[in-house]
Each structure stands twice: as C-alpha cells, then as structure tokens.
Design an enzyme around this catalytic site. Structure first.
Site, PDB file in Angstrom:
ATOM      1  N   ALA A  18       0.854  -1.184   0.000  1.00 15.67           N
ATOM      2  CA  ALA A  18       0.000   0.000   0.000  1.00 15.67           C
ATOM      3  C   ALA A  18       0.892   1.237   0.000  1.00 15.67           C
ATOM      4  O   ALA A  18       1.885   1.298   0.730  1.00 15.67           O
ATOM      5  CB  ALA A  18      -0.897  -0.012   1.232  1.00 15.67           C
ATOM      6  N   GLN A  70      -5.201  -7.126  -5.624  1.00 15.19           N
ATOM      7  CA  GLN A  70      -5.456  -7.671  -4.285  1.00 15.19           C
ATOM      8  C   GLN A  70      -6.679  -7.018  -3.646  1.00 15.19           C
ATOM      9  O   GLN A  70      -6.754  -5.791  -3.543  1.00 15.19           O
ATOM     10  CB  GLN A  70      -4.259  -7.474  -3.362  1.00 15.19           C
ATOM     11  N   CYS A 100      -2.889  -8.560   6.248  1.00 17.10           N
ATOM     12  CA  CYS A 100      -2.763  -7.195   6.757  1.00 17.10           C
ATOM     13  C   CYS A 100      -2.959  -7.167   8.280  1.00 17.10           C
ATOM     14  O   CYS A 100      -3.958  -7.674   8.788  1.00 17.10           O
ATOM     15  CB  CYS A 100      -3.772  -6.272   6.080  1.00 17.10           C
ATOM     16  N   LYS A 139      -2.628 -14.107  -0.245  1.00 16.00           N
ATOM     17  CA  LYS A 139      -1.392 -13.743   0.454  1.00 16.00           C
ATOM     18  C   LYS A 139      -1.689 -13.727   1.936  1.00 16.00           C
ATOM     19  O   LYS A 139      -2.629 -13.072   2.384  1.00 16.00           O
ATOM     20  CB  LYS A 139      -0.896 -12.391  -0.019  1.00 16.00           C
ATOM     21  N   GLY A 201       9.243 -12.404   2.875  1.00 17.31           N
ATOM     22  CA  GLY A 201       9.678 -11.902   4.173  1.00 17.31           C
ATOM     23  C   GLY A 201      11.184 -11.812   4.262  1.00 17.31           C
ATOM     24  O   GLY A 201      11.879 -12.813   4.310  1.00 17.31           O
ATOM     25  N   GLY A 224       9.314  -7.357  -1.208  1.00 21.31           N
ATOM     26  CA  GLY A 224       8.645  -6.100  -0.863  1.00 21.31           C
ATOM     27  C   GLY A 224       9.650  -4.994  -0.626  1.00 21.31           C
ATOM     28  O   GLY A 224      10.130  -4.342  -1.562  1.00 21.31           O
TER      29      GLY A 224
HETATM   30  C1  FMN Z   1       4.595  -0.087   2.992  1.00 21.77           C
HETATM   31  C2  FMN Z   1       4.055  -1.485   2.956  1.00 21.77           C
HETATM   32  C3  FMN Z   1       2.768  -1.708   2.507  1.00 21.77           C
HETATM   33  C4  FMN Z   1       2.249  -3.005   2.450  1.00 21.77           C
HETATM   34  N1  FMN Z   1       1.001  -3.199   1.945  1.00 21.77           N
HETATM   35  C5  FMN Z   1       0.545  -4.469   1.767  1.00 21.77           C
HETATM   36  C6  FMN Z   1      -0.688  -4.713   1.101  1.00 21.77           C
HETATM   37  O1  FMN Z   1      -1.393  -3.796   0.648  1.00 21.77           O
HETATM   38  N2  FMN Z   1      -1.095  -6.010   0.971  1.00 21.77           N
HETATM   39  C7  FMN Z   1      -0.342  -7.059   1.442  1.00 21.77           C
HETATM   40  O2  FMN Z   1      -0.743  -8.218   1.296  1.00 21.77           O
HETATM   41  N3  FMN Z   1       0.836  -6.849   2.058  1.00 21.77           N
HETATM   42  C8  FMN Z   1       1.299  -5.593   2.214  1.00 21.77           C
HETATM   43  N4  FMN Z   1       2.530  -5.391   2.776  1.00 21.77           N
HETATM   44  C9  FMN Z   1       3.348  -6.547   3.177  1.00 21.77           C
HETATM   45  C10 FMN Z   1       4.310  -6.941   2.060  1.00 21.77           C
HETATM   46  O3  FMN Z   1       3.616  -7.379   0.913  1.00 21.77           O
HETATM   47  C11 FMN Z   1       5.263  -8.046   2.513  1.00 21.77           C
HETATM   48  O4  FMN Z   1       4.515  -9.177   2.878  1.00 21.77           O
HETATM   49  C12 FMN Z   1       6.121  -7.651   3.708  1.00 21.77           C
HETATM   50  O5  FMN Z   1       6.641  -6.350   3.556  1.00 21.77           O
HETATM   51  C13 FMN Z   1       7.266  -8.641   3.926  1.00 21.77           C
HETATM   52  O6  FMN Z   1       8.067  -8.742   2.772  1.00 21.77           O
HETATM   53  P1  FMN Z   1       9.462  -7.932   2.620  1.00 21.77           P
HETATM   54  O7  FMN Z   1      10.322  -8.307   3.817  1.00 21.77           O
HETATM   55  O8  FMN Z   1      10.038  -8.392   1.319  1.00 21.77           O
HETATM   56  O9  FMN Z   1       9.131  -6.470   2.650  1.00 21.77           O
HETATM   57  C14 FMN Z   1       3.038  -4.103   2.878  1.00 21.77           C
HETATM   58  C15 FMN Z   1       4.337  -3.868   3.336  1.00 21.77           C
HETATM   59  C16 FMN Z   1       4.848  -2.594   3.374  1.00 21.77           C
HETATM   60  C17 FMN Z   1       6.257  -2.379   3.854  1.00 21.77           C
END
Ligand code: FMN
Length: 328
Positions: A18, A70, A100, A139, A201, A224
């Site tokens: 987001a 999503q 979320c 997810k 993650g 992410g």
């Molecule tokens: C700023 C931000 C916004 C996120 N928004 C969503 C979202 O809208 N939907 C979702 O399923 N996960 C969301 N996530 C989670 C990420 O998709 C991801 O699962 C999480 O950051 C872990 O992965 P990473 O370590 O590669 O960042 C968000 C994460 C961040 C940092």
C-alpha cells in the site's frame, strides 16, 4: 511455476505494498524482471460501493500483464462482487489479502484476522473462486501469533476451495513487520499443499532468495521492502537465476534515470503536486547508501515541484558519479 495459464519463470514477484505498488512502480519493477506484480490492497467493500479512490487502485496500466489485483474483506458475497469487478477491469489474477495486520482492518475481521477463523477464510476464498474465471491466489501470514500458526491449515482449506497459489509472509500478525522472519513457516505450508507456495519476508538479495527456496521448498519468491529505491533487485534475481551470478549494481546514470522515470510516471498518474509529495519517500530510498548523500537525503523531504525533484536527482547523480559505487 504456473498460476492458471500463466507461466511465471523465473518466479520472482513484486509484493503488494500500500502506498508503493501503484501503476507507476509496478511498470518499473516489471521492466526489471518482476514476473508478476500485485496491486496495493483495495477494500472490497469500498470497491463495491463505487469508491473512486478504490477504483483508481484497481486500475491497470495498458500492457501490464500478468498482474494480480489484491482485494481485502471478509464478507464472502462482497468479496465475490469485488472479484467480479476487478476481473472486468482486466485483472489476470485476484489475490485475497489474509495478512494485513493493521488494527482498522483486523477489527472488521479482514486481513490477518481471517487466519483466526480457517473455516471463514475458506468460505471467502470459495466465494471468490466461484465468482470469477481468472485464477484466485491468497497472500497470508503464518498466523495470528506464535501460539497460533494456522497458515498450514488455512492453506490446505484454500487449496480445497480452488485457490491456485499462496504467498506466505513468514511472520505472524503479532510480529507486524519487526522481529526476525521465520522461513520455517513457509516450509510448513509447502508441506501441506500441492499448489505453488511463494516465500516472502526479508528476501533482500539474490543469495537470500536462493536460501529461502532451498530451506522451504517454496516455488517462488516475493520481494517487498528490498525493492524500495531498488527495482534492480529483480534484474539481479533473474540474472542469478539464469546465470548463477550477481550482475554489477546500477551506476549513477541508471539510478538517476530510474528516479526520473518513476517521478514522471507518478506525475502522469496523479498530477505534479501530489506526485512529487509521494515521490519524496522514493527519492530518499533511491539515495540510500549513495556516498555523500546525507545532505541530499534531507532535501528529499522538501521538494515540491518536478523541477526541484529533477534538480535534486541531478545533484546526486553528479556526486555519485564522482564516488565509488558502493550501493547494495
Ligand atoms: C509499505 C508497505 C505496505 C504493504 N502493503 C501491503 C498490502 O497492501 N497487501 C499485502 O498483502 N501486504 C502488504 N505489505 C506486506 C508486504 O507485501 C510483505 O509481505 C512484507 O513487507 C514482507 O516482505 P518484505 O520483507 O520483502 O518487505 C506491505 C508492506 C509494506 C512495507
């Protein structure tokens, strides 16, 4: 790896984020090699009620395929209706948010709250699967907290409901985004289902991607935060996948060109003022790790016009070119 008719190789995906994974950023990530991108989450209820901002989130860039939209919610009928809407808007895949952690979301039983009620999670997924012809994915997190790791059971139920892949963020709701990730959770899901499992993650380098695949048996990886200010991470992952070695990092000119392209795509989407304000955080991310950037990073918080943003990008491009590239 496949989802429906889509062959997704190498299976390297941009996570839904987001405030970040909008059309502008998805196009850049895709160009660098992200095989599947997911939109920011959109509230199913708001979509069904016709909220303009929600529709804007679900709008896709021409040619942007495959792309997953999503949706978040926990009322099966509303989720089904929202899924039909995003299918009509051109989504290739509908992804359901079961991860979320935000209080406003879980209070309604949405997002990661669905992990506390596997039967309800299954009912939501079944309703969505029955509503659309395109593939449905989910997810999720590992569970609500360390005492309740429900993801394996939920994933099994989702598979039975017709879900075609699950992405697992290897943290619980209680972990939020902090604390160590536990990839073991991904392995436990993988052992229970035969649909593809995507590991997520703290995958922040090609080495980490290979490790998560090896340790968990996951079929793909989702990135992410490591892509913030670094869409090249996808190119590196693809390169390592195909050639077994990490390519050199982008040079100053490439970084500047990417930041400019990002800025202009955001401006096309939102208009100059809002786009430049949104771009401030991205500029700070693009500057992360650039030698001598601290003074410039502070300036990212104050840019308010395209000209100011371009001036800042040019200033750090010149500085960075003069210094050894030590990014990443
Ligand atoms: C700023 C931000 C916004 C996120 N928004 C969503 C979202 O809208 N939907 C979702 O399923 N996960 C969301 N996530 C989670 C990420 O998709 C991801 O699962 C999480 O950051 C872990 O992965 P990473 O370590 O590669 O960042 C968000 C994460 C961040 C940092």
């Amino acid at each position: 790896m496949r989802i429906g008719a889509w062959s997704l190789d190498p299976p390297v995906f941009l996570a839904p984020m987001a405030g970040v994974s909008n059309r502008a950023f998805r196009v850049l990530a895709r160009a660098e090699g992200a095989r599947l991108c997911t939109t920011e989450m959109v509230s199913a209820k708001a979509l069904v009620l016709g909220g303009a901002r929600s529709f804007a989130i679900a709008e896709l860039e021409p040619g942007e395929h495959p792309v997953a939209v999503q949706i978040a919610g926990s009322d099966p009928a509303v989720m089904a209706e929202a899924a039909r809407l995003v299918e009509r808007m051109g989504a290739d895949i509908v992804d359901i948010n079961m991860g979320c952690p935000v209080p406003k979301v879980v209070r309604n039983g949405d997002g990661s709250a669905l992990l506390t009620d596997p039967a309800k999670a299954e009912a939501v997924a079944r309703a969505v699967v029955e509503a659309v012809r395109i593939p449905v994915t989910v997810k999720m997190r590992a569970g609500w907290d360390g005492e309740h790791i429900t993801a394996p059971e939920v994933a099994e139920r989702l598979e039975a409901a017709g879900v075609q892949a699950v992405a697992v963020h290897a943290r619980t709701r209680e972990d939020r985004y902090a604390g160590p990730v536990n990839w073991e959770y991904i392995r436990r899901v993988k052992e229970r289902v035969s649909i593809p499992v995507i590991g997520n993650g703290d995958v922040d380098s090609p080495a980490a991607a290979l490790r998560v695949l090896e340790e968990t048996g996951a079929d793909g990886v989702m990135i992410g935060r490591a892509a913030l200010g670094d869409p090249w991470i996808f190119r590196r992952l693809v390169h390592v996948w195909q050639h077994g070695m990490d390519p050199p990092p982008p040079d100053a000119d490439e970084r500047a060109a990417m930041a400019r392209a990002h800025l202009d795509r955001l401006i096309a989407l939102r208009g100059e003022g809002p786009a430049v304000r949104e771009m401030r955080k991205h500029l700070a991310w693009y500057l992360r790790g650039v030698p001598g950037s601290s003074g410039l990073r502070a300036r990212t918080a104050t840019v308010s016009t395209r000209a100011e943003a371009l001036e800042l990008i040019e200033a750090w491009r010149e500085r960075a070119r003069d210094e050894a590239p030590v990014w990443n």
